[in-house]
Motif scaffolding. Structure first.
Motif, PDB file in Angstrom:
ATOM      1  N   ALA A  33       0.808  -1.221   0.000  1.00 48.47           N
ATOM      2  CA  ALA A  33       0.000   0.000   0.000  1.00 48.47           C
ATOM      3  C   ALA A  33       0.842   1.274   0.000  1.00 48.47           C
ATOM      4  CB  ALA A  33      -0.944  -0.004   1.194  1.00 48.47           C
ATOM      5  N   SER A  34       1.961   1.259   0.687  1.00 47.18           N
ATOM      6  CA  SER A  34       2.839   2.441   0.730  1.00 47.18           C
ATOM      7  C   SER A  34       4.263   1.935   0.756  1.00 47.18           C
ATOM      8  CB  SER A  34       2.544   3.291   1.968  1.00 47.18           C
ATOM      9  OG  SER A  34       3.405   4.413   2.023  1.00 47.18           O
ATOM     10  N   GLY A  35       4.927   1.993  -0.391  1.00 45.94           N
ATOM     11  CA  GLY A  35       6.225   1.338  -0.459  1.00 45.94           C
ATOM     12  C   GLY A  35       7.192   1.950  -1.439  1.00 45.94           C
ATOM     13  N   TRP A  36       8.284   1.229  -1.636  1.00 49.46           N
ATOM     14  CA  TRP A  36       9.359   1.678  -2.523  1.00 49.46           C
ATOM     15  C   TRP A  36       9.923   0.482  -3.292  1.00 49.46           C
ATOM     16  CZ3 TRP A  36      13.724  -1.019  -1.295  1.00 49.46           C
ATOM     17  CH2 TRP A  36      13.847  -1.478   0.023  1.00 49.46           C
ATOM     18  N   ILE A  37      10.551   0.799  -4.425  1.00 54.73           N
ATOM     19  CA  ILE A  37      11.245  -0.195  -5.250  1.00 54.73           C
ATOM     20  C   ILE A  37      12.648   0.334  -5.520  1.00 54.73           C
ATOM     21  CG2 ILE A  37      11.298  -1.449  -7.440  1.00 54.73           C
ATOM     22  CD1 ILE A  37       8.325  -0.997  -7.687  1.00 54.73           C
ATOM     23  N   ALA A  38      13.650  -0.457  -5.219  1.00 51.74           N
ATOM     24  CA  ALA A  38      15.036  -0.087  -5.485  1.00 51.74           C
ATOM     25  C   ALA A  38      15.541  -0.847  -6.705  1.00 51.74           C
ATOM     26  CB  ALA A  38      15.906  -0.401  -4.276  1.00 51.74           C
ATOM     27  N   ILE A  39      16.156  -0.121  -7.614  1.00 52.37           N
ATOM     28  CA  ILE A  39      16.692  -0.692  -8.851  1.00 52.37           C
ATOM     29  C   ILE A  39      18.210  -0.577  -8.830  1.00 52.37           C
ATOM     30  CG2 ILE A  39      16.833  -0.375 -11.355  1.00 52.37           C
ATOM     31  CD1 ILE A  39      13.927   0.695 -11.197  1.00 52.37           C
ATOM     32  N   LYS A  40      18.870  -1.671  -9.142  1.00 56.51           N
ATOM     33  CA  LYS A  40      20.330  -1.672  -9.247  1.00 56.51           C
ATOM     34  C   LYS A  40      20.750  -2.628 -10.349  1.00 56.51           C
ATOM     35  CE  LYS A  40      24.560  -1.883  -6.473  1.00 56.51           C
ATOM     36  NZ  LYS A  40      24.937  -0.488  -6.860  1.00 56.51           N
ATOM     37  N   ASP A  41      21.686  -2.183 -11.170  1.00 56.70           N
ATOM     38  CA  ASP A  41      22.191  -3.002 -12.276  1.00 56.70           C
ATOM     39  C   ASP A  41      21.057  -3.511 -13.162  1.00 56.70           C
ATOM     40  OD1 ASP A  41      24.789  -2.661 -11.279  1.00 56.70           O
ATOM     41  OD2 ASP A  41      24.607  -4.418  -9.983  1.00 56.70           O
ATOM     42  N   ARG A  42      20.084  -2.633 -13.394  1.00 55.34           N
ATOM     43  CA  ARG A  42      18.971  -2.873 -14.326  1.00 55.34           C
ATOM     44  C   ARG A  42      18.014  -3.978 -13.864  1.00 55.34           C
ATOM     45  NH1 ARG A  42      19.914   0.442 -18.388  1.00 55.34           N
ATOM     46  NH2 ARG A  42      22.044   0.994 -18.953  1.00 55.34           N
ATOM     47  N   ARG A  43      18.012  -4.254 -12.574  1.00 60.10           N
ATOM     48  CA  ARG A  43      17.127  -5.245 -11.986  1.00 60.10           C
ATOM     49  C   ARG A  43      16.411  -4.645 -10.776  1.00 60.10           C
ATOM     50  NH1 ARG A  43      16.540 -10.341 -14.667  1.00 60.10           N
ATOM     51  NH2 ARG A  43      18.331 -10.506 -16.066  1.00 60.10           N
ATOM     52  N   VAL A  44      15.242  -5.211 -10.475  1.00 59.94           N
ATOM     53  CA  VAL A  44      14.606  -4.886  -9.204  1.00 59.94           C
ATOM     54  C   VAL A  44      15.457  -5.530  -8.115  1.00 59.94           C
ATOM     55  CG1 VAL A  44      12.577  -5.186  -7.763  1.00 59.94           C
ATOM     56  CG2 VAL A  44      12.302  -4.743 -10.216  1.00 59.94           C
ATOM     57  N   GLN A  45      16.064  -4.696  -7.286  1.00 58.38           N
ATOM     58  CA  GLN A  45      16.955  -5.196  -6.244  1.00 58.38           C
ATOM     59  C   GLN A  45      16.200  -5.544  -4.962  1.00 58.38           C
ATOM     60  OE1 GLN A  45      20.125  -5.632  -6.865  1.00 58.38           O
ATOM     61  NE2 GLN A  45      20.981  -6.138  -4.865  1.00 58.38           N
ATOM     62  N   ALA A  46      15.253  -4.661  -4.591  1.00 56.56           N
ATOM     63  CA  ALA A  46      14.518  -4.870  -3.346  1.00 56.56           C
ATOM     64  C   ALA A  46      13.239  -4.058  -3.364  1.00 56.56           C
ATOM     65  CB  ALA A  46      15.380  -4.476  -2.145  1.00 56.56           C
TER      66      ALA A  46
END
Length: 450
Positions: free
Chosen positions: A21-34
């Protein structure tokens, strides 16, 4: 962890079974990291605030004919049946060349990005000149768009009982040789690939039996996907009975296409038994609701196919039959069409979104890396924008509001970790020049005075 890109303050639809519902997406090296809940964000080189908006995986277009945006809303055949529409436009498409195909592909990809699409196939089956698919792949590389090219083909002109003029069909050897050339030059089966190639004879009534059989053999040899139109029109049934003595699905099975390698466009007129057989074989289908409704030839029962175990994606189809390239509009239309056909309990916005993401990925045989936002997925995602006026009062379910309210546009589209749409506009430096040249080619092909 220092992420390359962080999307924060979002309602995240990861896939059908996971929403935050309330979140974040971290991208590293062209992938979803976390992925995580707000308040636990990592540091990042670049941060995009979703401002509470819906974030989804990039949508996947499982059936398209990009070159057709050169003849959008072409008045003389706008209101024809499928066969009338085809016979009216084939003579115009005979004027395609590599430059016009590059321009039309570039425009199609820009438009798809604005509608939240991050991966698209294209069914290029008209070949009046050589190296047209090479031009498409050049456009995809120039933009940075994830592209699944398909080597379409036709062998039967009007002289051989088909619909197109002889200038847009090819001989069997030319088709097979070019298929091998394209696969060996461009198909990238590696993880995170930006370009892949499939084999895609146009339809059962437009190519010889040898092309169907040999395409299946090449697919086995090179480990490729297979694609064609199937059971799209009642006239196809008549043709197959007269020529092959069987239904389109029976012929499809006879030539060795009923396998997990194959996905088909439309699949409107099969029997229930045929649906069950192809579903069991692992064949996927692509519904193209807007195109089917405009041509008036019926539309697949997407939820009925899914209930029988068939994976179903969505496609824009031809830009001269749908006249747009918005997967959001296709998803909304699929939702409305499904509920109109089978009742209000038959389909939800999440069903439509699942078709536009996981379903499309299944069609392309790529659902391990795209169509979802689980850690390890390709960094393809969309931050959706809708006016505050359109969303006023919609406070309980952002996914339902995404399709029930509207219109929605991609405020930010990220492909392979790169931002290609920002503030609702494509981040493409050459777009104005391409639009200007596209207009020249469209007028030439439509025989319009400057």
């Amino acid at each position: 962890m220092l992420a390359d890109l962080l999307v924060r303050d979002a309602y995240i639809y990861v896939d059908r079974s996971w929403e935050i519902a309330s979140g974040w997406i971290a991208i590293k090296d062209r992938r979803v990291q976390a992925i995580g809940k707000s308040g636990e964000e990592p540091a990042a080189t670049k941060v995009v605030s979703a401002r509470g908006r819906l974030v989804t995986p990039g949508l996947i277009n499982a059936h398209h004919h990009m070159y057709q945006n050169l003849t959008r809303s072409y008045a003389p055949v706008t209101n024809g049946t499928l066969f009338e529409w085809l016979t009216g436009l084939y003579p115009l498409w005979a004027d395609l060349d590599a430059e016009s195909v590059y321009l039309s592909t570039y425009i199609a990809m820009a438009e798809l990005l604005m509608g939240g699409c991050t991966t698209s196939m294209d069914h290029m089956y008209v070949h009046p000149k050589p190296f047209l698919i090479d031009a498409q792949l050049r456009a995809s590389r120039d933009i940075g768009f994830r592209f699944y090219a398909t080597r379409g083909s036709m062998t039967r002109s009007v002289e051989q009982g088909g619909l197109p003029p002889a200038s847009v069909v090819q001989g069997e050897e030319a088709i097979l040789e070019d298929s091998v050339r394209l696969v060996e030059a461009y198909h990238d089966a590696s993880a995170g690939a930006m370009n892949r190639v499939a084999l895609a004879p146009c339809s059962l009534f437009s190519v010889t039996e040898r092309i169907m059989v040999e395409s299946a053999r090449l697919a086995e040899k090179y480990d490729l996907r297979l694609h064609t139109h199937l059971a799209e029109d009642p006239q196809e049934d008549i043709y197959c009975q007269e020529v092959y003595g069987c239904t389109p699905t029976e012929y499809f099975e006879r030539v060795g296409w009923a396998s997990k390698r194959s996905w088909v466009a439309h699949y409107i007129y099969p029997s229930q038994d045929e649906i069950g057989r192809l579903a069991k074989a692992g064949v996927c289908a692509c519904q193209c609701p807007c195109s089917n409704m405009l041509i008036g030839g019926g539309a697949a029962d997407a939820m009925g196919l899914r209930a029988r175990g068939m994976r179903v994606g969505l496609g824009c189809d031809g830009s001269a039959s749908t006249d747009h390239a918005s997967l959001w509009l296709e998803a909304r239309t699929a939702l409305l069409l499904g509920r109109f056909r089978n009742g209000p309990h038959s389909m939800s916005a999440r069903d439509a979104l699942d078709m536009a993401t996981r379903g499309g990925a299944a069609c392309l045989g790529w659902d391990d890396e795209i169509g979802h936002l689980r850690p390890g997925a390709c960094a393809d995602l969309v931050v959706w924008e809708m006016s505050d006026v359109a969303l006023a009062g919609a406070h309980t379910d952002p996914v339902e509001a995404w399709l029930r309210c509207g219109p929605a546009i991609a405020g930010t589209t990220i492909v392979n970790g790169d931002i290609l749409v920002e503030a609702g506009k494509p981040v493409l430096t050459g777009l104005e020049d391409v639009l200007r040249e596209h207009a020249k080619h469209a007028r030439r092909i439509q025989r319009l005075a400057a």
